[in-house]
Design a protein around this motif. Structure first.
Motif, PDB file in Angstrom:
ATOM      1  N   GLY A 124      45.244  51.474 112.013  1.00 50.87           N
ATOM      2  CA  GLY A 124      43.908  52.064 111.986  1.00 50.87           C
ATOM      3  C   GLY A 124      43.880  53.575 111.871  1.00 50.87           C
ATOM      4  O   GLY A 124      42.825  54.178 111.992  1.00 50.87           O
ATOM      5  N   MET A 125      45.046  54.183 111.598  1.00 48.86           N
ATOM      6  CA  MET A 125      45.137  55.640 111.641  1.00 48.86           C
ATOM      7  C   MET A 125      44.129  56.338 110.735  1.00 48.86           C
ATOM      8  O   MET A 125      43.462  57.281 111.123  1.00 48.86           O
ATOM      9  N   PHE A 126      43.976  55.847 109.498  1.00 49.96           N
ATOM     10  CA  PHE A 126      43.184  56.606 108.527  1.00 49.96           C
ATOM     11  C   PHE A 126      41.762  56.072 108.355  1.00 49.96           C
ATOM     12  O   PHE A 126      41.106  56.409 107.384  1.00 49.96           O
ATOM     13  N   ASP A 127      41.310  55.247 109.281  1.00 48.90           N
ATOM     14  CA  ASP A 127      39.994  54.623 109.126  1.00 48.90           C
ATOM     15  C   ASP A 127      38.889  55.638 108.860  1.00 48.90           C
ATOM     16  O   ASP A 127      38.041  55.445 108.002  1.00 48.90           O
ATOM     17  N   LEU A 128      38.884  56.724 109.614  1.00 53.59           N
ATOM     18  CA  LEU A 128      37.775  57.674 109.510  1.00 53.59           C
ATOM     19  C   LEU A 128      38.067  58.799 108.537  1.00 53.59           C
ATOM     20  O   LEU A 128      37.165  59.346 107.912  1.00 53.59           O
ATOM     21  N   THR A 129      39.357  59.170 108.417  1.00 52.10           N
ATOM     22  CA  THR A 129      39.680  60.338 107.615  1.00 52.10           C
ATOM     23  C   THR A 129      39.915  60.007 106.154  1.00 52.10           C
ATOM     24  O   THR A 129      39.991  60.912 105.331  1.00 52.10           O
ATOM     25  N   SER A 130      40.035  58.729 105.825  1.00 54.37           N
ATOM     26  CA  SER A 130      40.426  58.379 104.463  1.00 54.37           C
ATOM     27  C   SER A 130      39.415  58.909 103.451  1.00 54.37           C
ATOM     28  O   SER A 130      39.799  59.271 102.336  1.00 54.37           O
ATOM     29  N   GLY A 131      38.135  58.988 103.850  1.00 58.16           N
ATOM     30  CA  GLY A 131      37.138  59.553 102.945  1.00 58.16           C
ATOM     31  C   GLY A 131      37.523  60.943 102.495  1.00 58.16           C
ATOM     32  O   GLY A 131      37.541  61.235 101.295  1.00 58.16           O
ATOM     33  N   GLY A 132      37.872  61.789 103.455  1.00 56.49           N
ATOM     34  CA  GLY A 132      38.241  63.163 103.129  1.00 56.49           C
ATOM     35  C   GLY A 132      39.506  63.234 102.305  1.00 56.49           C
ATOM     36  O   GLY A 132      39.597  63.975 101.325  1.00 56.49           O
ATOM     37  N   ILE A 133      40.510  62.428 102.692  1.00 60.64           N
ATOM     38  CA  ILE A 133      41.797  62.494 101.995  1.00 60.64           C
ATOM     39  C   ILE A 133      41.656  62.017 100.555  1.00 60.64           C
ATOM     40  O   ILE A 133      42.134  62.657  99.612  1.00 60.64           O
ATOM     41  N   VAL A 134      40.962  60.886 100.394  1.00 59.03           N
ATOM     42  CA  VAL A 134      40.790  60.340  99.047  1.00 59.03           C
ATOM     43  C   VAL A 134      40.017  61.318  98.174  1.00 59.03           C
ATOM     44  O   VAL A 134      40.394  61.566  97.017  1.00 59.03           O
ATOM     45  N   ALA A 135      38.964  61.916  98.734  1.00 54.89           N
ATOM     46  CA  ALA A 135      38.184  62.879  97.951  1.00 54.89           C
ATOM     47  C   ALA A 135      39.053  64.062  97.551  1.00 54.89           C
ATOM     48  O   ALA A 135      39.004  64.510  96.397  1.00 54.89           O
ATOM     49  N   THR A 136      39.885  64.549  98.497  1.00 60.68           N
ATOM     50  CA  THR A 136      40.738  65.690  98.174  1.00 60.68           C
ATOM     51  C   THR A 136      41.703  65.360  97.053  1.00 60.68           C
ATOM     52  O   THR A 136      41.857  66.120  96.090  1.00 60.68           O
ATOM     53  N   ILE A 137      42.379  64.212  97.182  1.00 56.20           N
ATOM     54  CA  ILE A 137      43.364  63.836  96.164  1.00 56.20           C
ATOM     55  C   ILE A 137      42.692  63.669  94.816  1.00 56.20           C
ATOM     56  O   ILE A 137      43.152  64.189  93.790  1.00 56.20           O
ATOM     57  N   LEU A 138      41.569  62.954  94.822  1.00 53.23           N
ATOM     58  CA  LEU A 138      40.871  62.669  93.564  1.00 53.23           C
ATOM     59  C   LEU A 138      40.428  63.955  92.879  1.00 53.23           C
ATOM     60  O   LEU A 138      40.714  64.179  91.698  1.00 53.23           O
ATOM     61  N   PHE A 139      39.756  64.827  93.635  1.00 51.94           N
ATOM     62  CA  PHE A 139      39.216  66.037  93.004  1.00 51.94           C
ATOM     63  C   PHE A 139      40.330  66.972  92.566  1.00 51.94           C
ATOM     64  O   PHE A 139      40.247  67.578  91.495  1.00 51.94           O
ATOM     65  N   SER A 140      41.389  67.092  93.395  1.00 58.86           N
ATOM     66  CA  SER A 140      42.453  67.999  92.979  1.00 58.86           C
ATOM     67  C   SER A 140      43.152  67.458  91.740  1.00 58.86           C
ATOM     68  O   SER A 140      43.550  68.231  90.863  1.00 58.86           O
ATOM     69  N   PHE A 141      43.252  66.144  91.633  1.00 57.07           N
ATOM     70  CA  PHE A 141      43.858  65.556  90.434  1.00 57.07           C
ATOM     71  C   PHE A 141      42.987  65.815  89.214  1.00 57.07           C
ATOM     72  O   PHE A 141      43.462  66.310  88.188  1.00 57.07           O
ATOM     73  N   LEU A 142      41.707  65.505  89.343  1.00 56.77           N
ATOM     74  CA  LEU A 142      40.805  65.658  88.194  1.00 56.77           C
ATOM     75  C   LEU A 142      40.726  67.100  87.744  1.00 56.77           C
ATOM     76  O   LEU A 142      40.852  67.400  86.552  1.00 56.77           O
ATOM     77  N   PHE A 143      40.545  68.014  88.703  1.00 56.73           N
ATOM     78  CA  PHE A 143      40.355  69.411  88.315  1.00 56.73           C
ATOM     79  C   PHE A 143      41.635  70.020  87.772  1.00 56.73           C
ATOM     80  O   PHE A 143      41.597  70.869  86.891  1.00 56.73           O
ATOM     81  N   SER A 144      42.790  69.567  88.291  1.00 56.42           N
ATOM     82  CA  SER A 144      44.014  70.138  87.751  1.00 56.42           C
ATOM     83  C   SER A 144      44.317  69.558  86.378  1.00 56.42           C
ATOM     84  O   SER A 144      45.043  70.166  85.597  1.00 56.42           O
ATOM     85  N   LEU A 145      43.761  68.383  86.080  1.00 58.54           N
ATOM     86  CA  LEU A 145      43.886  67.892  84.710  1.00 58.54           C
ATOM     87  C   LEU A 145      43.009  68.705  83.769  1.00 58.54           C
ATOM     88  O   LEU A 145      43.382  69.000  82.642  1.00 58.54           O
TER      89      LEU A 145
END
Lengths: 147, 102
Positions: B75-96
């Motif tokens: 259950g570690m990432f239950d609450l934080t996964s929103g932030g982590i996923v958004a960070t990974i996604l946006f940094s990937f998209l913008f760096s592309l």
């Protein structure tokens, strides 16, 4: 050249930073960010009828989006030199460190450049966050089981 | 606001400070101090990185109460996964999309 002598000279030529001004600016910036976040949450809660927890998550996603976007435009770096930790400590700093790592290493390729270097700076947060949360959580859980 | 903690930046690198703050946030939630803080100051407390540590341990404890010891792992990432996923996604998209400046 002796080391101590060298250090003396280096100290002389180090740029003097106005610590009080820096602290004040970062405090101001952090406060403004918090205020903005609170305002956004209030707007989301009242206009889109979200629960408060959902509103918080949407607000965080919005800030992450903005930070990544500004980083990739190069604006964020200039803002960081002014506001320092005021921008780096909130979640914007997390997004910034990751996006800038991705951008820097883009030339090395998609897999070994971007993919493996993305968490170069942001990794510390995840690493220590997860390990400390696990250890403290285990302690707390054991306390609750025993008690 | 709560970002006053930010004031004591002087010698350490930002990497050190963020790591310390995350651990601090996790520690503060050990006795649910951070919850009261969030209730009082709202987004001012949930925006800084310490709330990352806070929500990590919060989710961990919640799922530990539901699933026992295994919940600490699952259950570690239950609450934080929103932030982590958004960070990974946006940094990937913008760096592309964008190129590195200087």
């Amino acid at each position: 050249m002796r080391d101590s002598f060298y250090e003396e000279i280096a100290d002389l030529h180090k740029a003097r930073e106005n610590k009080i001004k820096n602290a004040f600016l970062s405090f101001l910036c952090g406060g403004v960010l918090g205020l903005l976040g609170e305002g956004i949450v209030e707007i989301l809660v009242s206009f889109f009828s979200l629960s408060r927890e959902d509103g918080l998550v949407w607000m965080l996603i919005l800030f992450i989006f903005l930070a990544s976007f500004l980083t990739s435009l190069g604006i964020f770096d200039r803002m960081v030199t002014i506001f320092r930790c005021g921008l780096l400590i909130p979640i914007t700093g997390f997004a910034h460190s990751m996006t800038s790592c991705c951008l820097d290493t883009k030339t090395e390729g998609l897999i070994y450049g971007m993919g493996s270097n993305a968490f170069k700076l942001a990794g510390t947060v995840l690493f220590y966050g997860v390990s400390s949360a696990f250890l403290l959580g285990a302690v707390r859980y054991l306390i609750e089981v025993i008690a | 606001m709560i970002s006053q903690i930010v004031l004591d930046h002087s010698k350490l690198s930002p990497g050190h400070i963020t790591s310390i703050l995350v651990v601090l946030g996790a520690f503060m939630d050990l006795f649910h101090w951070y919850d009261t803080l969030i209730k009082v100051v709202g987004a001012g407390a949930s925006l800084p990185i310490c709330s990352f540590g806070h929500s990590l341990i919060h989710a961990t404890l919640k799922s530990a109460q539901a699933n026992g010891f295994l919940g600490l792992f699952t259950g570690m990432f239950d609450l934080t996964s929103g932030g982590i996923v958004a960070t990974i996604l946006f940094s990937f998209l913008f760096s592309l999309l964008f190129h590195a400046r200087d």
